[in-house]
Design an enzyme around this catalytic site. Structure first.
Site, mmCIF file in Angstrom:
data_model
loop_
_atom_site.group_PDB
_atom_site.id
_atom_site.type_symbol
_atom_site.label_atom_id
_atom_site.label_comp_id
_atom_site.label_asym_id
_atom_site.label_seq_id
_atom_site.Cartn_x
_atom_site.Cartn_y
_atom_site.Cartn_z
ATOM 1 N N LYS A 63 5.684 -13.076 -73.099
ATOM 2 C CA LYS A 63 4.696 -14.086 -72.707
ATOM 3 C C LYS A 63 4.878 -15.356 -73.542
ATOM 4 O O LYS A 63 4.990 -15.281 -74.773
ATOM 5 C CB LYS A 63 3.291 -13.523 -72.917
ATOM 6 C CG LYS A 63 2.219 -14.438 -72.416
ATOM 7 C CD LYS A 63 0.832 -13.914 -72.711
ATOM 8 C CE LYS A 63 -0.182 -14.997 -72.386
ATOM 9 N NZ LYS A 63 -1.465 -14.754 -73.003
ATOM 10 N N ASN A 85 2.917 -19.750 -53.708
ATOM 11 C CA ASN A 85 2.390 -20.724 -52.750
ATOM 12 C C ASN A 85 1.224 -20.090 -51.998
ATOM 13 O O ASN A 85 0.885 -18.930 -52.243
ATOM 14 C CB ASN A 85 3.498 -21.205 -51.801
ATOM 15 C CG ASN A 85 4.102 -20.060 -51.023
ATOM 16 O OD1 ASN A 85 3.435 -19.425 -50.216
ATOM 17 N ND2 ASN A 85 5.371 -19.752 -51.283
ATOM 18 N N LYS A 141 20.072 -24.581 -40.889
ATOM 19 C CA LYS A 141 20.007 -23.153 -41.232
ATOM 20 C C LYS A 141 20.871 -22.311 -40.312
ATOM 21 O O LYS A 141 21.148 -21.163 -40.607
ATOM 22 C CB LYS A 141 18.558 -22.664 -41.169
ATOM 23 C CG LYS A 141 17.606 -23.516 -41.981
ATOM 24 C CD LYS A 141 17.063 -22.759 -43.147
ATOM 25 C CE LYS A 141 16.058 -23.588 -43.917
ATOM 26 N NZ LYS A 141 15.501 -22.853 -45.051
ATOM 27 N N PRO A 187 18.230 -18.249 -53.222
ATOM 28 C CA PRO A 187 19.065 -18.056 -52.031
ATOM 29 C C PRO A 187 18.244 -18.356 -50.787
ATOM 30 O O PRO A 187 17.033 -18.119 -50.763
ATOM 31 C CB PRO A 187 19.432 -16.569 -52.089
ATOM 32 C CG PRO A 187 18.425 -15.936 -52.975
ATOM 33 C CD PRO A 187 17.976 -16.998 -53.946
ATOM 34 N N ASP A 188 18.880 -18.899 -49.761
ATOM 35 C CA ASP A 188 18.178 -19.166 -48.505
ATOM 36 C C ASP A 188 18.369 -17.956 -47.594
ATOM 37 O O ASP A 188 19.472 -17.703 -47.089
ATOM 38 C CB ASP A 188 18.709 -20.443 -47.853
ATOM 39 C CG ASP A 188 17.796 -20.888 -46.720
ATOM 40 O OD1 ASP A 188 17.417 -20.032 -45.892
ATOM 41 O OD2 ASP A 188 17.442 -22.078 -46.670
ATOM 42 N N ILE A 189 17.303 -17.184 -47.410
ATOM 43 C CA ILE A 189 17.390 -15.925 -46.661
ATOM 44 C C ILE A 189 17.692 -16.194 -45.184
ATOM 45 O O ILE A 189 18.556 -15.564 -44.575
ATOM 46 C CB ILE A 189 16.080 -15.122 -46.825
ATOM 47 C CG1 ILE A 189 15.904 -14.788 -48.310
ATOM 48 C CG2 ILE A 189 16.080 -13.862 -45.979
ATOM 49 C CD1 ILE A 189 14.504 -14.452 -48.726
ATOM 50 N N PHE A 227 10.876 -20.357 -39.489
ATOM 51 C CA PHE A 227 9.636 -21.120 -39.421
ATOM 52 C C PHE A 227 9.848 -22.427 -40.175
ATOM 53 O O PHE A 227 10.648 -22.476 -41.105
ATOM 54 C CB PHE A 227 8.476 -20.336 -40.041
ATOM 55 C CG PHE A 227 7.776 -19.444 -39.046
ATOM 56 C CD1 PHE A 227 8.434 -18.365 -38.486
ATOM 57 C CD2 PHE A 227 6.471 -19.714 -38.661
ATOM 58 C CE1 PHE A 227 7.801 -17.555 -37.550
ATOM 59 C CE2 PHE A 227 5.827 -18.907 -37.729
ATOM 60 C CZ PHE A 227 6.492 -17.828 -37.175
ATOM 61 N N ASP A 283 11.401 -22.153 -52.943
ATOM 62 C CA ASP A 283 12.733 -22.769 -52.914
ATOM 63 C C ASP A 283 13.439 -22.665 -54.258
ATOM 64 O O ASP A 283 14.655 -22.681 -54.321
ATOM 65 C CB ASP A 283 12.603 -24.251 -52.525
ATOM 66 C CG ASP A 283 12.213 -24.385 -51.061
ATOM 67 O OD1 ASP A 283 12.668 -23.558 -50.266
ATOM 68 O OD2 ASP A 283 11.452 -25.310 -50.729
HETATM 69 N N1 CTP Z 1 13.496 -19.745 -45.952
HETATM 70 C C1 CTP Z 1 14.235 -18.685 -46.421
HETATM 71 N N2 CTP Z 1 14.692 -18.699 -47.700
HETATM 72 C C2 CTP Z 1 14.431 -19.739 -48.520
HETATM 73 C C3 CTP Z 1 13.652 -20.828 -48.060
HETATM 74 C C4 CTP Z 1 13.194 -20.793 -46.771
HETATM 75 O O1 CTP Z 1 14.474 -17.736 -45.664
HETATM 76 N N3 CTP Z 1 14.883 -19.708 -49.747
HETATM 77 C C5 CTP Z 1 13.058 -19.729 -44.550
HETATM 78 C C6 CTP Z 1 11.587 -19.572 -44.331
HETATM 79 O O2 CTP Z 1 11.236 -18.218 -44.202
HETATM 80 C C7 CTP Z 1 11.400 -20.342 -43.028
HETATM 81 C C8 CTP Z 1 12.454 -21.414 -43.081
HETATM 82 O O3 CTP Z 1 13.417 -20.978 -44.020
HETATM 83 O O4 CTP Z 1 11.716 -19.525 -41.923
HETATM 84 C C9 CTP Z 1 11.983 -22.764 -43.479
HETATM 85 O O5 CTP Z 1 11.201 -22.687 -44.641
HETATM 86 P P1 CTP Z 1 10.566 -23.998 -45.257
HETATM 87 O O6 CTP Z 1 9.947 -23.664 -46.562
HETATM 88 O O7 CTP Z 1 9.739 -24.700 -44.228
HETATM 89 O O8 CTP Z 1 11.850 -24.877 -45.421
HETATM 90 P P2 CTP Z 1 12.852 -25.055 -46.594
HETATM 91 O O9 CTP Z 1 14.174 -24.505 -46.223
HETATM 92 O O10 CTP Z 1 12.253 -24.517 -47.834
HETATM 93 O O11 CTP Z 1 12.983 -26.632 -46.637
HETATM 94 P P3 CTP Z 1 11.952 -27.711 -47.233
HETATM 95 O O12 CTP Z 1 11.257 -27.041 -48.391
HETATM 96 O O13 CTP Z 1 12.837 -28.812 -47.622
HETATM 97 O O14 CTP Z 1 11.029 -28.072 -46.124
#
Ligand code: CTP
Length: 400
Positions: free
Chosen positions: A288, A210, A344, A306-308, A326, A278
């Site tokens: 490749k 991204n 979260k 995983p959602d950190i 954020f 995500d």
């Molecule tokens: N974050 C994280 N791990 C992930 C996804 C997000 O730690 N796998 C954290 C980001 O560092 C940020 C917050 O979650 O602090 C929100 O990230 P954002 O991309 O805005 O939200 P998402 O949880 O990805 O939700 P969405 O894409 O539906 O907006």
């Protein structure tokens, strides 16, 4: 920057990078900082006492058992007459001596006797830097409150490549300035910061990423360090420079970022500014991907990462006291951000509008809204460094 009236005791230890100490002294003198030098026997193999004396315009101490030196200024007094003790370059040997509390020469004796803050700028061969002994010594020193800058990564004099180069003198000067001038409300606190994007491989040469530059997360890490925090910055691939005085763990994927974050615990606070992907490609190819004769594009099967932030926010003995996320949104900012705070389990959300028209993602300015369980604060649009400083001050107040 002016450091008028400040006094630095600079210990120059052995290593090819000792020549950079001369530039550091020049910069300190230019900032009106008084510099007293101590040259170790190893350092004297690379720079001369005379050159340090000429550039620092002061006496250069070398010998613990010098009757003349002791009659002028005893070594205990020497270790305490400065506002800050800086070791640049700091060899593996002097770091080991500091960690072990040895006092066999003037430099190590001063470091053991001082009651002032100490900043070390390590420089050594990459293998020496990554050796478990050095890793353990540096961890010990950090735990005791010693500030560490660098080392940088790059090509080395010994024809190897990696972490081990002395930080550049302007970066060391900035770290010195931060330590000498700033109040230190976060001294003794450990803060974990994530920053930058993640790269999720499709095959060995392609990845999903991204537009995050890491500017905001890196600025936050630097601002927290400037307030005295020990900062671990877990960063995805970025081109912005490492902030001064921060330990940087470089990662590529979300899975690596999570592992680096959990390895860095315990922490008093965690600030998740990274734009974590995500999803990752479940069937990432080991080789490749090649075009097929019929030209059909490959099917990529995405699975959630995983959602950190959610993991760090989960209650448990290792949960940081303050967890900040954020929310990068392009529409319905407040609703989505407030929802993220709940979903979260974090304590605050810093929300920003990353629609292309705002120029925020990848740009130098930010306009954020701080969402806490008490409500929403709208901050004016400002430089990312200013957002970082304001957020770091809020973190300091919350941890006070
Ligand atoms: N974050 C994280 N791990 C992930 C996804 C997000 O730690 N796998 C954290 C980001 O560092 C940020 C917050 O979650 O602090 C929100 O990230 P954002 O991309 O805005 O939200 P998402 O949880 O990805 O939700 P969405 O894409 O539906 O907006």
């Amino acid at each position: 920057m002016t450091l008028a009236g400040k006094r630095v005791l600079l210990i120059v230890s052995g290593g090819i990078a000792a020549y950079k100490a001369i530039e550091l002294i020049r910069l300190l003198r230019k900032a009106s900082c008084a510099v007293t030098c101590v040259l170790t026997a190893g350092g004297a193999q690379f720079v001369t006492q005379l050159s340090l004396q000429a550039i620092s315009e002061g006496k250069v101490y070398t010998d613990l058992f010098s009757l003349t030196d002791e009659s002028e200024m005893g070594h205990i007094q020497l270790s305490r007459s400065a506002d800050l003790v800086v070791v640049a370059p700091a060899s593996a040997d002097i770091l080991a001596k500091m960690a072990a509390g040895l006092a066999g020469d003037l430099a190590s004796t001063l470091l053991l006797a001082t009651d002032k803050r100490v900043l070390v700028a390590p420089a050594m061969n990459v293998r020496m830097w990554s050796h478990p002994a050095t890793v353990a010594n540096v961890a010990t020193l950090r735990r005791r409150g010693v500030a560490v800058i660098g080392p940088d990564e790059g090509a080395m004099a010994c024809n190897e490549f990696g972490a081990g180069r002395l930080s550049e003198p302007p970066a060391i000067l900035a770290a010195i300035g931060a330590l000498l001038t700033a109040p230190q409300p976060l001294a003794g606190r450990h803060v974990l910061v994530t920053s930058g994007p993640t790269h999720e491989p499709i095959d060995p040469v392609r990845y999903i990423a991204n537009r995050s530059s890491g500017r905001q997360g890196h600025a936050i890490a630097g601002a927290l360090a400037a307030l005295g925090a020990r900062v671990t910055l877990v960063s995805g691939p970025v081109s912005v420079p490492d902030p001064a005085g921060v330990t940087v763990r470089r990662v590529e994927t979300a899975a690596e970022m999570l592992a680096a974050c959990t390895a860095a615990l315990p922490a008093d606070a965690a600030i998740c500014a990274a734009a974590v992907a995500d999803w990752r490609v479940e069937n990432a190819a080991g080789l490749k991907l090649k075009k097929t004769p019929d030209g059909a594009p490959p099917g990529l099967h995405l699975v959630p990462n995983p959602d950190i932030l959610a993991t760090l926010s989960a209650t448990g003995p290792e949960r940081p006291r303050l967890v900040v996320g954020f929310a990068a949104e392009t529409h319905d900012l407040r609703t989505h951000a407030a929802d993220k705070l709940r979903r979260k389990g974090c304590d605050w959300i810093v929300a920003n509008d990353v629609s292309p028209a705002t120029g925020i993602m990848g740009g130098t300015e930010n306009e954020v809204h701080l969402i806490t369980h008490d409500g929403i604060e709208d901050w004016p649009r400002m430089d990312k460094d200013a957002v970082a400083a304001r957020l770091a001050a809020r973190v300091a107040a919350a941890l006070a």
